[in-house]
Each structure stands twice: as C-alpha cells, then as structure tokens.
Design a protein around this motif. Structure first.
Motif, mmCIF file in Angstrom:
data_model
loop_
_atom_site.group_PDB
_atom_site.id
_atom_site.type_symbol
_atom_site.label_atom_id
_atom_site.label_comp_id
_atom_site.label_asym_id
_atom_site.label_seq_id
_atom_site.Cartn_x
_atom_site.Cartn_y
_atom_site.Cartn_z
ATOM 1 N N HIS A 147 0.833 -1.205 0.000
ATOM 2 C CA HIS A 147 0.000 0.000 0.000
ATOM 3 C C HIS A 147 0.868 1.255 0.000
ATOM 4 N N LEU A 148 0.932 1.936 -1.135
ATOM 5 C CA LEU A 148 1.654 3.193 -1.292
ATOM 6 C C LEU A 148 0.670 4.271 -1.718
ATOM 7 N N ILE A 149 0.708 5.398 -1.019
ATOM 8 C CA ILE A 149 -0.194 6.513 -1.314
ATOM 9 C C ILE A 149 0.649 7.717 -1.723
ATOM 10 N N GLN A 150 0.489 8.174 -2.942
ATOM 11 C CA GLN A 150 1.196 9.377 -3.368
ATOM 12 C C GLN A 150 0.291 10.577 -3.138
ATOM 13 N N THR A 151 0.766 11.480 -2.276
ATOM 14 C CA THR A 151 -0.021 12.660 -1.930
ATOM 15 C C THR A 151 0.932 13.765 -1.487
ATOM 16 N N PRO A 152 0.618 15.026 -1.747
ATOM 17 C CA PRO A 152 1.550 16.117 -1.390
ATOM 18 C C PRO A 152 1.564 16.371 0.122
ATOM 19 N N LEU A 153 2.581 15.899 0.807
ATOM 20 C CA LEU A 153 2.631 16.044 2.261
ATOM 21 C C LEU A 153 2.758 17.498 2.696
ATOM 22 N N THR A 154 3.243 18.358 1.818
ATOM 23 C CA THR A 154 3.337 19.778 2.169
ATOM 24 C C THR A 154 1.984 20.474 2.127
ATOM 25 N N ASP A 155 0.988 19.827 1.526
ATOM 26 C CA ASP A 155 -0.391 20.325 1.548
ATOM 27 C C ASP A 155 -1.139 19.463 2.563
ATOM 28 N N GLU A 156 -1.166 19.917 3.816
ATOM 29 C CA GLU A 156 -1.667 19.082 4.902
ATOM 30 C C GLU A 156 -3.113 18.640 4.707
ATOM 31 N N ASP A 157 -3.977 19.547 4.291
ATOM 32 C CA ASP A 157 -5.389 19.190 4.111
ATOM 33 C C ASP A 157 -5.572 18.155 3.002
ATOM 34 N N GLN A 158 -4.870 18.368 1.893
ATOM 35 C CA GLN A 158 -4.984 17.415 0.781
ATOM 36 C C GLN A 158 -4.464 16.038 1.192
ATOM 37 N N ALA A 159 -3.304 16.009 1.855
ATOM 38 C CA ALA A 159 -2.730 14.733 2.289
ATOM 39 C C ALA A 159 -3.652 14.036 3.277
ATOM 40 N N PHE A 160 -4.198 14.780 4.220
ATOM 41 C CA PHE A 160 -5.122 14.223 5.214
ATOM 42 C C PHE A 160 -6.309 13.542 4.519
ATOM 43 N N ASN A 161 -6.915 14.226 3.576
ATOM 44 C CA ASN A 161 -8.086 13.679 2.879
ATOM 45 C C ASN A 161 -7.713 12.475 2.014
ATOM 46 N N ASP A 162 -6.589 12.564 1.305
ATOM 47 C CA ASP A 162 -6.169 11.464 0.438
ATOM 48 C C ASP A 162 -5.894 10.191 1.240
ATOM 49 N N ILE A 163 -5.202 10.355 2.360
ATOM 50 C CA ILE A 163 -4.807 9.191 3.161
ATOM 51 C C ILE A 163 -6.023 8.524 3.780
ATOM 52 N N LEU A 164 -6.914 9.314 4.359
ATOM 53 C CA LEU A 164 -8.113 8.725 4.969
ATOM 54 C C LEU A 164 -8.996 8.047 3.915
ATOM 55 N N ALA A 165 -9.093 8.645 2.745
ATOM 56 C CA ALA A 165 -9.900 8.041 1.679
ATOM 57 C C ALA A 165 -9.314 6.698 1.262
ATOM 58 N N TYR A 166 -8.002 6.617 1.175
ATOM 59 C CA TYR A 166 -7.349 5.354 0.787
ATOM 60 C C TYR A 166 -7.571 4.280 1.846
#
Length: 425
Positions: A49-68
């Motif tokens: 399980h690898l999730i590519q998401t912009p960690l410098t954009d905290e809100d985007q990363a938060f949403n992407d990770i929880l959705a995955y």
C-alpha cells in the motif's frame, strides 16, 4: 486474523535510516501503509500500500490518506511520521482514526518554534534564550534591539538549520535581513511555507550542542540518550554525533531534568521526541523540540550500538499503538559501548573528480555502516547555496567504552581522499 498496519507518513531520506524504519514494522509482524509526496524510491521495498499525496499540503494529504484507508478497509494500529514537517498531519490522522497520538492542537507547540518559545516563556523561562517574535517587517528592528547582537533570524516551521541567518552587528543587519527574506520562501523549500506569518529573532548561544532522544508514553517522557554534536561553523554544517555523552554527570542531570519538564508542557504524546540543546556556562538551553524520533542515525544505529538491549525503532512500534515497552524512564546511562556518526565532507564545493578510500574505511575495526550520497561527476554545494548537498556520505562506528569514539571517527574520515574541481576552474 486481520492484518494490522502501521501508517507511515514518509520516511527519512538517508537509506540507512529508511531501511531501518521499513524493517522495524516488518520485524514486529506489522505491515505498512506508506504515504509520501513521491513514491518511486519505495518500489524496491515491495510495499503493498503506497499513497502518493503532497505532504506539504496538509489538508490534501489528510483527505487522500483517509480516503485510501477507507477504500481498502485497512486496520490501522498506529500512525508515525519521521520528520518535522508532518508532525501536525500525524496528529490529525491519529485523532481521525481514533488512535493514540498527540492532540492536533498541541502538535503546534513543537511544530511552530515561536509557540515553543511562548510556552517556555510562561512555564519554563530558564529553557529559553533571549528572543522576540516578529509578525511584520516593521517590528524587526524593535526585536533586534531587544535581543541584541549577535542574534539569529529563524523561520518557525523549518528544521535542520534551514533558513537561519546570523547577525553579528548593526552594520550587517540590513543585508542579512534581506538575505533572510529572500531565502525563506516556499518556492525555495516547502518547509518555509509553514507559519509564514511570523518568525523569531533569537540570541545566538555560544556553547556545546547536544540532543536528547526519547519517547512519550501516556504523557511520561522516557529518556533514551544524550548525544554530543559537532558543528563546522565555517560552512556551517553539523558533521558528527556521538553517544553516550561526554558531558559531566552534573550537566547531564540538568539536561535530563529540563527535558522532563519541557516535554509535558508541550503536550505531545505517544510519539518520539528529539530536543536540541546548547550548554552555555554549564546551563542547558533548548534550541528546539521535534515531536518525532530524531534522525541522523541516532535512533536507528547509535543508540542500539551503544546499548544493544535498547532498540528505539522496535519500541516506537509499540508506543504508537498505545503500549508501554519500557520498565523505567531513564536509559541514557545504560551503555556498553560508544557509537558515532560522521558526515564525510569535501574540502571545497565544486565537481567531484575522484573518490578514494571507501574500501579502507570499511576495513577499519570500528566501522559498522556506510552510505554514499555523492559520486564522481556530482556537484557539491555549500549549505548556504543548496541545502543538504555538501555531504559525500555517512559512516557509523562503534568502540569500547575505554576508547575515544571522536578520535576514531576522525581517523576514519582521514581515510577518505576526495578531489573536487572548484567552480570556474
């Protein structure tokens, strides 16, 4: 039986640490869900399980990770981050998943260095140097006047010495202020994008630099090690860590007591911590606190080599799940060996034309690990020109308590013969 996963938010970039971090979960029967801004470097680890998401954009990363996590119905047992910029994101994810961790509000007590200073000013003033917080360019001279010379300008959201500018006199102040504002822009480094509304003017402390490595278990600080650091101020760059500390027993006691007071004030919990300190006239001062395990191979290699009965990476796997693997709150004196990390540096910036001596380094009796970062044909830059681009590699060594690990690391570094063609030659 449902597979338990640990959610990793990035890893350290040096492969010695990254390998140890990945292996820590696997050695403890845990699988990994890993999120990072770029995932190409993780292909060799064969993670499911690898999730590519912009960690410098905290809100985007938060949403992407929880959705995955929700999409794949994953049973997350703990969340861990390995670097400073994602401490607040880790806190938010832990709370959202109902897992042990730092309260999202309190995470900013360590992520924002200005908040750390405010907190200590109220509850632990002896930990602070003289400082002032600047909210706009118009108040910077008032702050400098309060602090005096020499002083430093610091962005509140960066780490590893990035964006710190020294001002030694009024004559150089204007130029250094301009250099500071020109440097601390998000387009130069994403870490400068955090807490842009303020920065710190701080008294420059003169003394010896050290760090405290530890973890927080249900609000209780566990002290694992005191590390002595060496810096080359002409570059400037930190080039060496050794443990156990060579400080006197009395000063080590003062450091530990200050750490035990400081950590509960911040409110960080169920995580690692890393406190950078300066000892000035036999008194410790806190430079900054990281709400995660420290890097520079301190927890991955130096602590286990100095105390083979203690492996911080194994322990942190339990801590982030809300478990206490410790039988006491102090381990910094329980060492059997000395261990150290040395950054191998060129003599000047430029293009590397030859590298010799690596085989000799690996045959030294105290040699334990080596990783190479730069090769023939690569350019090396001074830290002020390009962050984290001057080190050729890192070597880890171990010796008996009766030996001088600093002298051994110096001898190992002398085995390396590097030639660099300077710019314009």
């Amino acid at each position: 039986m449902t597979q338990k996963y640990i959610l990793y938010i990035g890893t350290r970039s040096v492969n010695l640490e990254r390998d140890a971090e990945i292996n820590a979960a696997r050695n403890n029967g845990l699988d990994i869900v890993l999120a990072d801004s770029a995932i190409a470097d993780y292909k060799a680890y064969e993670l499911t399980h690898l999730i590519q998401t912009p960690l410098t954009d905290e809100d985007q990363a938060f949403n992407d990770i929880l959705a995955y996590v929700k999409q794949h119905d994953l049973q997350i047992a703990g969340v861990i981050g390995w670097t400073d910029p994602i401490v607040a994101l880790v806190a938010r994810l832990s709370a959202a998943l109902g897992l042990p961790g730092t309260s999202p509000d309190l995470a900013h007590n360590v992520r924002n260095k200005a908040n750390t200073r405010r907190l200590f000013e109220q509850y632990l003033p002896e930990a602070n140097p003289v400082f002032a917080i600047v909210n706009d360019k118009n108040s910077i001279w008032d702050a400098i006047e309060k602090v005096g010379f020499p002083c430093v300008l610091k962005p509140p959201g960066s780490s590893f010495g990035r964006g710190i500018f020294k001002i030694r006199s009024a004559e150089e102040a204007e130029q250094q202020i301009a250099n500071f504002y020109r440097t601390v822009r998000p387009e130069n480094d994403p870490t400068y994008g955090f807490y842009q509304h303020e920065f710190i003017v701080e008294q420059e402390l003169i003394g010896s630099e050290h760090s405290v490595a530890g973890m927080v278990v249900n609000g209780q600080p566990i002290i694992l090690s005191i590390v002595d650091k060496e810096n080359d101020l002409t570059l400037p760059i930190q080039y060496q860590n050794i443990t156990p500390s060579l400080l006197s027993t009395e000063i080590q006691y003062k450091i530990v007591e200050m750490a035990k007071q400081a950590i509960p004030l911040t409110g960080i919990n169920w995580c690692g911590f890393h406190i950078d300190m300066m000892v000035v006239n036999d008194q410790p001062k806190i430079l900054e606190i990281g709400g995660r395990l420290g890097g520079e191979c301190i927890n991955s290699h130096l602590i286990p080599l100095s105390n083979p009965a203690l492996n911080p990476y194994d322990c942190i796997m339990e801590v982030i799940q809300g478990q206490n693997p410790f039988t006491k709150d102090e381990y910094y004196q329980d060492t059997m060996f000395r261990a150290g990390l040395r950054a191998l540096l060129p003599l000047q910036p430029g293009c590397i034309s030859s590298i010799n001596g690596i085989d000799a380094i690996k045959t030294h009796p105290c040699f334990r690990e080596f990783t190479q970062l730069r090769y023939v044909g690569d350019q090396v830059y001074l830290p002020a020109e390009k962050f984290n681009s001057y080190v050729l590699g890192y070597v880890v060594a171990q010796c008996e308590q009766t030996q001088d690990i600093g002298e051994i690391l110096e001898a190992i570094a002398d085995l390396l013969d590097v030639k660099v063609i300077p710019p314009g030659a």
